[in-house]
Design an enzyme around this catalytic site. Sequence first.
Site, PDB file in Angstrom:
ATOM      1  CB  ALA A 107      -2.255  -4.933  -0.998  1.00 49.69           C
ATOM      2  CB  CYS A 143      -5.107   4.659   9.592  1.00 51.14           C
ATOM      3  SG  CYS A 143      -5.771   4.194   7.979  1.00 51.14           S
ATOM      4  CG  ASP A 181       0.834   2.529   6.376  1.00 52.25           C
ATOM      5  OD1 ASP A 181      -0.171   2.518   7.114  1.00 52.25           O
ATOM      6  OD2 ASP A 181       1.446   3.577   6.071  1.00 52.25           O
ATOM      7  CG  PHE A 205      -1.894  -1.115   1.296  1.00 49.06           C
ATOM      8  CD1 PHE A 205      -3.088  -1.098   0.594  1.00 49.06           C
ATOM      9  CD2 PHE A 205      -1.602  -2.219   2.080  1.00 49.06           C
ATOM     10  CE1 PHE A 205      -3.984  -2.166   0.687  1.00 49.06           C
ATOM     11  CE2 PHE A 205      -2.481  -3.283   2.179  1.00 49.06           C
ATOM     12  CZ  PHE A 205      -3.680  -3.260   1.480  1.00 49.06           C
ATOM     13  CB  SER A 228      -4.674  -0.902  -6.321  1.00 48.85           C
ATOM     14  OG  SER A 228      -5.128   0.203  -5.563  1.00 48.85           O
TER      15      SER A 228
END
Length: 389
Positions: free
Chosen positions: A273, A333, A293, A224, A247
Amino acid sequence: MLSIKLKAHEERRLRAGHLWVFSNEIDTGEGFRNIAAGSLCKVFDSRNKALGVGYINPKTLMAVRMLSSNANADINVEWFVGRIKSALALRERLYPTPHYRLIYGESDGLPGLIVDRYGDVLVVQMSTAGMDALKPVVIEALQSALKPRGILLRNDVAMRETEGLPLVVEEIGDVPDTVEIDESGVRFEIPLKTGQKTGWFYDQRDNRDRLSRYVRDARVLDVFSYIGGWAMRAHGFGAKTVSCIDSSAPALDAAQRNAQLNGATLETIKGSALDMLKQLRDQTRQFDVIIVDPPALIKRKKDAEAGLEHYASLNRVAMQLLVPGGILISCSCSHHLELEQLQRVLLREARTANRRLQILEQGGQGPDHPVHPAIPETRYLKGYICRVV
């Protein structure tokens, strides 16, 4: 100004410092639903004691967001300049150059407002009807406090739709397509107008600094990757090879430009991913350090089960790609995912893979994303640096 009265005992959270009032906490009367979204309002408890001033959207569950505990506060340019200068004082204490998150919503006393600073260019995001209604005042205050060359309004965040707002991008003054920043000696070209969110992820800066002790002479995979933040920092710390998975073709093109800026050779892998990780596993590729991440995989509580499985799958395959003793940096996150939950996911996947996991460090968002002590949701970023034996 409108007056909003709370039901009995519903003021306790506000008195403890919280800034949100939910619609079921308000003693609504006739006409409540007809209040214009974004209107300023004074908030009173059930005994008519003033609690402060905020703004209201009667069509959302989070109906009121507080701006001040002073019910007589005049929410004007001067008031905003005071809040902005307070936030600025913290960032100037923390960072040697004007590159940081300047305003982080509730934590800086400005719910619904995000401002990232790139020198003399500001990227602003207004996610609520109340802050959007105050846009002219906010812009004037930013111009007064900082005198920026340009302001980019990246008001294209999905939350605006929940608030009944359009998704728009606007420019004020001179806004370049890209800006260049220096992060600990590594150069990055940031695509402001076409990049993700506000362009750059300042929140991970301190965690990227931690790479220094793990990546020298290492084969590093940044999953990512966006525009290659982790990968380029790893290169700066002496990584042998750096690879990125994303992506987005434009993001990987930008990552290649950042590699050129820093004299790095970068492998880019375009695709989902998880699919690309499995493909690398099938190719028997191995890495010494892998950073996972992802964006928020649990945006709503009802997505928790599927999101947890996605985190598990990503980290499972990442562990399979690591050499014995390799380093896994796993981040989230999603504020709906607690740190302990992420740790349990990592432990379970390590045991499933018959690998031993050692947690070396724990990371979170940088201090330009301060945590509001009464609002746990402001602590959203978490991560572990692990050794997988």
